[in-house]
Design an enzyme around this catalytic site. Structure first.
Site, mmCIF file in Angstrom:
data_model
loop_
_atom_site.group_PDB
_atom_site.id
_atom_site.type_symbol
_atom_site.label_atom_id
_atom_site.label_comp_id
_atom_site.label_asym_id
_atom_site.label_seq_id
_atom_site.Cartn_x
_atom_site.Cartn_y
_atom_site.Cartn_z
ATOM 1 N N ASP A 130 13.683 43.241 -13.510
ATOM 2 C CA ASP A 130 12.340 43.646 -13.068
ATOM 3 C C ASP A 130 12.323 44.575 -11.859
ATOM 4 O O ASP A 130 11.314 44.675 -11.171
ATOM 5 C CB ASP A 130 11.537 42.388 -12.722
ATOM 6 C CG ASP A 130 12.177 41.551 -11.619
ATOM 7 O OD1 ASP A 130 13.173 42.007 -11.026
ATOM 8 O OD2 ASP A 130 11.680 40.449 -11.345
ATOM 9 N N GLU A 163 16.982 39.759 -19.820
ATOM 10 C CA GLU A 163 16.091 38.930 -18.981
ATOM 11 C C GLU A 163 14.627 39.349 -19.199
ATOM 12 O O GLU A 163 13.887 39.658 -18.258
ATOM 13 C CB GLU A 163 16.472 38.978 -17.504
ATOM 14 C CG GLU A 163 15.999 37.766 -16.717
ATOM 15 C CD GLU A 163 16.329 37.819 -15.222
ATOM 16 O OE1 GLU A 163 15.636 38.534 -14.495
ATOM 17 O OE2 GLU A 163 17.282 37.142 -14.803
ATOM 18 N N GLU A 166 7.574 43.500 -9.040
ATOM 19 C CA GLU A 166 8.427 43.079 -10.154
ATOM 20 C C GLU A 166 7.644 42.635 -11.388
ATOM 21 O O GLU A 166 8.065 42.885 -12.522
ATOM 22 C CB GLU A 166 9.387 41.967 -9.694
ATOM 23 C CG GLU A 166 10.469 42.419 -8.718
ATOM 24 C CD GLU A 166 10.010 42.495 -7.261
ATOM 25 O OE1 GLU A 166 8.831 42.159 -7.002
ATOM 26 O OE2 GLU A 166 10.802 42.900 -6.408
ATOM 27 N N HIS A 174 13.628 37.696 1.031
ATOM 28 C CA HIS A 174 13.593 39.161 1.078
ATOM 29 C C HIS A 174 12.411 39.812 0.377
ATOM 30 O O HIS A 174 12.261 41.026 0.420
ATOM 31 C CB HIS A 174 14.870 39.728 0.450
ATOM 32 C CG HIS A 174 14.890 39.585 -1.059
ATOM 33 N ND1 HIS A 174 15.313 38.440 -1.681
ATOM 34 C CD2 HIS A 174 14.514 40.434 -2.040
ATOM 35 C CE1 HIS A 174 15.221 38.608 -2.991
ATOM 36 N NE2 HIS A 174 14.733 39.792 -3.242
ATOM 37 N N ARG A 184 9.223 41.641 -1.159
ATOM 38 C CA ARG A 184 8.223 42.548 -0.590
ATOM 39 C C ARG A 184 6.879 41.868 -0.369
ATOM 40 O O ARG A 184 6.202 42.119 0.623
ATOM 41 C CB ARG A 184 8.027 43.756 -1.521
ATOM 42 C CG ARG A 184 8.945 44.918 -1.222
ATOM 43 C CD ARG A 184 8.625 46.094 -2.155
ATOM 44 N NE ARG A 184 9.155 47.354 -1.665
ATOM 45 C CZ ARG A 184 10.426 47.743 -1.752
ATOM 46 N NH1 ARG A 184 11.328 46.937 -2.289
ATOM 47 N NH2 ARG A 184 10.802 48.916 -1.295
ATOM 48 N N HIS A 207 19.477 39.629 4.119
ATOM 49 C CA HIS A 207 19.400 40.850 3.293
ATOM 50 C C HIS A 207 19.453 42.083 4.198
ATOM 51 O O HIS A 207 19.002 42.037 5.341
ATOM 52 C CB HIS A 207 18.063 40.774 2.540
ATOM 53 C CG HIS A 207 17.881 41.787 1.458
ATOM 54 N ND1 HIS A 207 17.699 43.124 1.709
ATOM 55 C CD2 HIS A 207 17.796 41.659 0.111
ATOM 56 C CE1 HIS A 207 17.529 43.765 0.561
ATOM 57 N NE2 HIS A 207 17.598 42.896 -0.424
HETATM 58 C C1 UD1 Z 1 15.052 45.075 -4.568
HETATM 59 C C2 UD1 Z 1 14.159 44.804 -5.770
HETATM 60 C C3 UD1 Z 1 13.845 43.316 -5.868
HETATM 61 C C4 UD1 Z 1 15.111 42.468 -5.830
HETATM 62 C C5 UD1 Z 1 15.961 42.853 -4.632
HETATM 63 C C6 UD1 Z 1 17.269 42.108 -4.704
HETATM 64 C C7 UD1 Z 1 12.545 46.585 -6.330
HETATM 65 C C8 UD1 Z 1 11.215 47.146 -6.075
HETATM 66 N N1 UD1 Z 1 12.896 45.508 -5.609
HETATM 67 O O1 UD1 Z 1 14.299 44.747 -3.409
HETATM 68 O O2 UD1 Z 1 13.169 43.066 -7.079
HETATM 69 O O3 UD1 Z 1 14.742 41.126 -5.724
HETATM 70 O O4 UD1 Z 1 16.221 44.260 -4.659
HETATM 71 O O5 UD1 Z 1 17.905 42.069 -3.486
HETATM 72 O O6 UD1 Z 1 13.249 47.074 -7.150
HETATM 73 N N2 UD1 Z 1 19.468 48.154 1.941
HETATM 74 C C9 UD1 Z 1 20.660 48.599 2.493
HETATM 75 N N3 UD1 Z 1 21.823 48.384 1.785
HETATM 76 C C10 UD1 Z 1 21.844 47.756 0.592
HETATM 77 C C11 UD1 Z 1 20.632 47.289 0.041
HETATM 78 C C12 UD1 Z 1 19.454 47.525 0.728
HETATM 79 O O7 UD1 Z 1 20.670 49.176 3.559
HETATM 80 O O8 UD1 Z 1 22.915 47.581 0.027
HETATM 81 C C13 UD1 Z 1 18.210 48.391 2.686
HETATM 82 C C14 UD1 Z 1 17.738 49.850 2.620
HETATM 83 O O9 UD1 Z 1 17.148 50.194 3.849
HETATM 84 C C15 UD1 Z 1 16.653 49.785 1.543
HETATM 85 C C16 UD1 Z 1 16.060 48.408 1.817
HETATM 86 O O10 UD1 Z 1 17.180 47.600 2.121
HETATM 87 O O11 UD1 Z 1 15.727 50.856 1.672
HETATM 88 C C17 UD1 Z 1 15.275 47.793 0.707
HETATM 89 O O12 UD1 Z 1 15.943 47.903 -0.541
HETATM 90 P P1 UD1 Z 1 15.073 47.998 -1.900
HETATM 91 O O13 UD1 Z 1 15.985 48.065 -3.078
HETATM 92 O O14 UD1 Z 1 14.053 49.067 -1.780
HETATM 93 O O15 UD1 Z 1 14.254 46.637 -1.886
HETATM 94 P P2 UD1 Z 1 14.726 45.141 -1.959
HETATM 95 O O16 UD1 Z 1 13.843 44.367 -1.081
HETATM 96 O O17 UD1 Z 1 16.181 45.062 -1.780
HETATM 97 N N1 UDP Z 2 23.526 36.675 -3.418
HETATM 98 C C1 UDP Z 2 24.760 37.076 -2.909
HETATM 99 N N2 UDP Z 2 24.911 37.156 -1.563
HETATM 100 C C2 UDP Z 2 23.926 36.856 -0.681
HETATM 101 C C3 UDP Z 2 22.666 36.470 -1.213
HETATM 102 C C4 UDP Z 2 22.509 36.391 -2.586
HETATM 103 O O1 UDP Z 2 25.692 37.330 -3.656
HETATM 104 O O2 UDP Z 2 24.142 36.954 0.523
HETATM 105 C C5 UDP Z 2 23.370 36.570 -4.878
HETATM 106 C C6 UDP Z 2 22.757 35.279 -5.382
HETATM 107 O O3 UDP Z 2 23.736 34.270 -5.531
HETATM 108 C C7 UDP Z 2 22.171 35.737 -6.699
HETATM 109 C C8 UDP Z 2 21.687 37.123 -6.395
HETATM 110 O O4 UDP Z 2 22.443 37.565 -5.265
HETATM 111 O O5 UDP Z 2 23.166 35.829 -7.702
HETATM 112 C C9 UDP Z 2 20.216 37.100 -6.071
HETATM 113 O O6 UDP Z 2 19.856 38.297 -5.515
HETATM 114 P P1 UDP Z 2 18.553 38.490 -4.650
HETATM 115 O O7 UDP Z 2 18.116 37.194 -4.098
HETATM 116 O O8 UDP Z 2 18.836 39.595 -3.707
HETATM 117 O O9 UDP Z 2 17.512 39.060 -5.708
HETATM 118 P P2 UDP Z 2 16.523 38.371 -6.763
HETATM 119 O O10 UDP Z 2 17.307 37.432 -7.608
HETATM 120 O O11 UDP Z 2 15.441 37.703 -5.990
HETATM 121 O O12 UDP Z 2 15.973 39.531 -7.523
#
Ligand code: UD1
Ligand code: UDP
Length: 382
Positions: A98, A120, A134, A210, A212, A243
């Site tokens: 999603d 999924e 999502e 984490h 939004r 995160h």
């Molecule tokens: C995204 C997904 C969410 C999922 C989550 C898993 C969307 C809209 N959201 O949200 O569904 O649950 O990932 O974790 O697709 N960043 C880093 N390094 C990384 C990852 C993230 O610096 O490796 C920082 C960046 O500043 C980035 C911000 O985190 O802009 C947010 O990342 P983003 O993918 O936009 O949103 P998530 O909250 O991670």
């Molecule tokens: N996860 C990880 N390291 C962390 C936190 C989460 O490997 O520090 C794993 C967790 O076990 C799961 C996945 O990341 O498999 C979940 O990701 P996240 O919570 O970021 O996203 P969501 O599932 O809410 O989309």
């Protein structure tokens, strides 16, 4: 015989963890050619998973920017995917879940008239803004997809009720396939602080947050609740891998840095995370994936959200919705920490989401779709 070219498209940590075993299963099949494209919506958090599961993507769009907006993610993915799809010409594009990568990947495949398989599929809250964005990402991908790989029967029933077209399969969730490879007895953590935790004497609570829709007041309330729990219970240790989102990190640091019994650490590699979950007392989270993993490991979960698209473990009694208000969260955590009966009631290993054979069913579903096998895979039954 010419192999069917199957492209997996993913970009964030959870998609990667849940697609990794499928990439492996596609690579192993003699009639299929696996092509992996990552958008790198996440960079560091994606790369750790690719390394762990030894996946070398053929395409990497490298789109991540700091504090990226939803429109930025979607437009960068769409533009990048155009070129990739023109060049690779896959017979099927598989997206997962999603995220914005999921939506853009499916939309791009549709623009190129390439069939889409949605892994999924069918999870719903029916609240447009929760989880945001999502819920609508997943719904829109449902409309675009030709093959729907639903983890549970309830997910499939949602699609049937919505009169969604296409082939549907009940496969279980691939996260359970991943979990079966990562959790091992006697696991040694690379982070010494985790090795030093005393899981027998202390109640270790594993925390993540984490989403939004929790930015702002809900996240502040969650942090205040965590602080209150740490202050009230001396036998508790909270481990919170934070995160990399700057908004999340700022909030966590502001409310929790330096609080005794709270350990703020960097995101953990998936294998470390899964093994920590297997050892902890219970989990507090707004994550989707953790709501599936923890029940399989017999760990109670308090969900830091108002609703969930994963009701199966709530029905099984191992997950409770704690909401996003300080008092309510503290009350539920207190109950779980103070009442052995309540803890025992919730701490049962249940697997409503999968049996570790989801990827096998998905591969068989793909073969069936292309007429490469005569029988549709049997549905996953918990
Ligand atoms: C995204 C997904 C969410 C999922 C989550 C898993 C969307 C809209 N959201 O949200 O569904 O649950 O990932 O974790 O697709 N960043 C880093 N390094 C990384 C990852 C993230 O610096 O490796 C920082 C960046 O500043 C980035 C911000 O985190 O802009 C947010 O990342 P983003 O993918 O936009 O949103 P998530 O909250 O991670
Ligand atoms: N996860 C990880 N390291 C962390 C936190 C989460 O490997 O520090 C794993 C967790 O076990 C799961 C996945 O990341 O498999 C979940 O990701 P996240 O919570 O970021 O996203 P969501 O599932 O809410 O989309």
């Amino acid at each position: 015989m010419e192999k069917k070219r199957i492209m997996t498209v993913f970009g964030t940590r959870p998609e990667a963890i849940k697609m990794a075993p499928l990439v492996g299963a596609l690579m192993e099949h003699p009639n299929l050619e696996s092509i992996c494209c990552v958008t790198a919506q996440h960079r560091e958090m994606l790369d750790g998973v690719l390394q762990l599961f030894q996946i070398q993507p053929q395409y990497d769009l490298n789109i991540m920017a700091q504090q990226q907006s939803l429109s930025q993610i979607t437009s960068r993915c769409l533009l990048g995917m155009d070129q990739v799809l023109q060049e690779a010409k896959p017979d099927l594009v598989l997206v997962h879940g999603d995220t914005s990568t999921t939506f853009a990947g499916a939309l791009s495949a549709f623009y190129h008239k390439i069939p889409v398989g949605h892994v999924e599929a069918g999870l719903r809250t029916y609240d447009k803004y929760s989880p945001f964005p999502e819920e609508m990402n997943r719904t829109m991908v449902g409309a675009l997809a030709d093959l729907h790989f639903c983890p549970t029967a309830a997910n499939r029933d949602n699609l049937l009720r919505e009169k969604i077209a296409g082939e549907m399969f009940i496969t279980g969730n691939t996260v359970i396939d991943a979990l079966k490879t990562t959790v091992v007895p006697g696991y040694q953590f690379t982070d010494e602080r985790l090795n030093q935790l005393n899981f027998k004497e202390h109640k270790v609570i594993l925390v993540t947050c984490h989403r939004r829709e929790n930015y702002g007041l809900p996240m502040q309330q969650i942090m205040l609740a965590l602080r209150e729990i740490a202050e009230r219970f001396e036998d508790v240790q909270l481990v919170y891998p934070v995160h990399l989102s700057p908004i999340v990190r700022e909030t966590a640091m502001k409310y929790l840095d330096g609080v005794p019994r709270i350990h703020l650490i960097d995101p953990l590699p998936a294998d470390e995370m899964h093994n920590l979950m297997a050892l902890c007392y219970f989990v507090m989270t707004d994550s989707g994936g953790l709501q599936e993993e923890a029940p399989a490991l017999g760990k109670p979960v308090l969900v830091l959200r108002r609703e969930t698209e994963r009701p199966e473990a709530i029905a099984a009694g191992t997950v409770r919705l704690a909401g996003v208000e300080q008092d309510e969260i503290v009350a539920l955590a207190t109950q779980l920490l103070s009442s052995e009966a309540e803890y025992e009631r919730m701490a049962r290993a249940v697997n409503p989401y999968g049996d570790g054979r989801a990827c096998d069913r998905i591969v068989k579903g793909i073969l069936w779709h292309f007429g490469l096998c005569t029988e549709k895979p049997l549905d996953f039954v918990p």
